[in-house]
Design a protein around this motif. Structure first.
Motif, PDB file in Angstrom:
ATOM      1  N   ARG A 154      73.450 -38.277   7.761  1.00 56.36           N
ATOM      2  CA  ARG A 154      73.993 -39.790   7.754  1.00 56.36           C
ATOM      3  C   ARG A 154      74.069 -40.079   6.402  1.00 56.36           C
ATOM      4  NH1 ARG A 154      75.859 -40.899  12.838  1.00 56.36           N
ATOM      5  NH2 ARG A 154      77.434 -41.869  10.671  1.00 56.36           N
ATOM      6  N   THR A 159      81.145 -37.912  10.163  1.00 48.81           N
ATOM      7  CA  THR A 159      81.123 -38.594  11.062  1.00 48.81           C
ATOM      8  C   THR A 159      80.182 -37.372  12.204  1.00 48.81           C
ATOM      9  OG1 THR A 159      83.146 -37.710  12.460  1.00 48.81           O
ATOM     10  CG2 THR A 159      82.486 -39.969  11.118  1.00 48.81           C
ATOM     11  N   ASP A 182      78.084 -40.821  16.421  1.00 51.49           N
ATOM     12  CA  ASP A 182      78.768 -41.537  17.278  1.00 51.49           C
ATOM     13  C   ASP A 182      79.828 -41.234  18.071  1.00 51.49           C
ATOM     14  OD1 ASP A 182      79.677 -42.838  14.195  1.00 51.49           O
ATOM     15  OD2 ASP A 182      78.777 -40.968  13.644  1.00 51.49           O
ATOM     16  N   ARG A 206      74.696 -45.866  17.162  1.00 56.80           N
ATOM     17  CA  ARG A 206      75.908 -45.505  16.570  1.00 56.80           C
ATOM     18  C   ARG A 206      76.658 -45.320  17.324  1.00 56.80           C
ATOM     19  NH1 ARG A 206      75.364 -44.875  11.013  1.00 56.80           N
ATOM     20  NH2 ARG A 206      77.123 -44.585  10.668  1.00 56.80           N
TER      21      ARG A 206
END
Length: 294
Positions: A154, A159, A182, A206
């Motif tokens: 992260r 991603t 994601d 997220r």
């Protein structure tokens, strides 16, 4: 700066021993005669995702622990054969392995050997940061020590996607992956309310995209708050084994996503690749190509 790697795949390298059984669940008996043979081949979840991505033309790099053993040699040979870049961290306890019982209808039951890892195992941080920084995207397997890699990933800004497999919606180990990624893939097999679980993943984490696959019943796609049913694709040949179907789905979905396709089109790619995977015997390693998807 242009990225050198399209997808970095973390974890999930190992070997499976395939046993075709007359039925699942397998009733107790002193012995069974296995006419189709008992075979060991390279390929667990990370290997199959990497294989699927590579078959679709994406520049793929696989990072995991491997032992200096015959099983590790099988994994290395698989990557060499298909041109998949591999960074193998030495694992003194040996390469991960499992036994897959495959029924006549292609369903499987997997027995995982959990002795091939140590709780203190960690990916070298310098290596992890270097590879993540060179990647457009990272797909993270559930296998240990990937959970400890999530904060570092992260920080690099790459991603993330992950596959929770047959998560029950409660196990906290899986939850750490679900809320960090994601894009989240999971099977609906163990979920009493798939839609509620999908929305909880999106609300607490997220993820802008959550996909719950359900085999022949298709898949549910949650993208930017909108839930859509994605029909299953028709397999191009008889179904012989479901092993690797979820990994194929994830690889084809990521192929579409990195190519700028909308989520529904990505899920349709995933459905086609998953259906194709079900026609490949468990003892073989093959994946759908771009031509097959298009």
């Amino acid at each position: 700066m242009p990225k050198e790697i399209d997808v970095l795949v973390l974890g999930g390298a190992g070997v499976d021993t395939i046993v075709h059984v007359p039925e699942l669940p397998l009733p107790y008996a002193d012995s069974y005669m296995i006419d189709q043979g008992i075979r060991t081949r390279a390929g667990q979840t990370g290997d199959f995702v990497a294989l699927g991505l590579t078959a679709l033309g994406l520049r793929t790099h696989h990072l995991d622990f491997l032992g200096d053993d015959p099983e590790g040699d099988l994994v290395r040979a698989l990557h060499d054969q298909h041109g998949i870049a591999l960074t193998a961290v030495p694992q003194p306890l040996g390469t991960k392995r499992a036994v897959n019982l495959v029924g006549p209808d292609g369903r499987r039951l997997s027995l995982y050997d959990t002795s091939r890892a140590h709780p203190a195992d960690r990916f070298p941080e310098d290596t992890l940061r270097l590879l993540a920084g060179a990647s457009r995207h990272a797909h993270v397997s559930l296998t240990q020590p990937c959970a400890d890699a999530l904060p570092v990933l992260r920080e690099t800004g790459v991603t993330l996607s992950t596959d929770l497999h047959d998560w029950d919606g409660e196990n906290p180990y899986h939850a750490s992956f679900a809320y960090a990624a994601d894009i989240v893939f999971l099977s609906a097999a163990a979920l009493t309310d798939p839609e509620a679980t999908m929305r909880r993943i999106a609300d607490r984490g997220r993820a802008r995209i959550v996909v719950a696959t359900a085999g022949a019943a298709g898949a549910r796609l949650l993208a930017d708050g909108e839930l859509t049913h994605v029909p299953a694709a028709v397999p191009p040949a008889p179904v012989v084994d479901s092993n690797g179907a979820g990994d194929a789905f994830a690889a084809a979905f990521l192929y579409g996503r990195l190519g700028g396709e909308p989520p529904l089109r990505c899920a349709e790619f995933g459905a086609k690749a998953g259906a194709y995977a079900c026609t490949i015997p468990a003892t073989e390693s093959a994946a759908a190509t771009r031509d097959a998807l298009h």
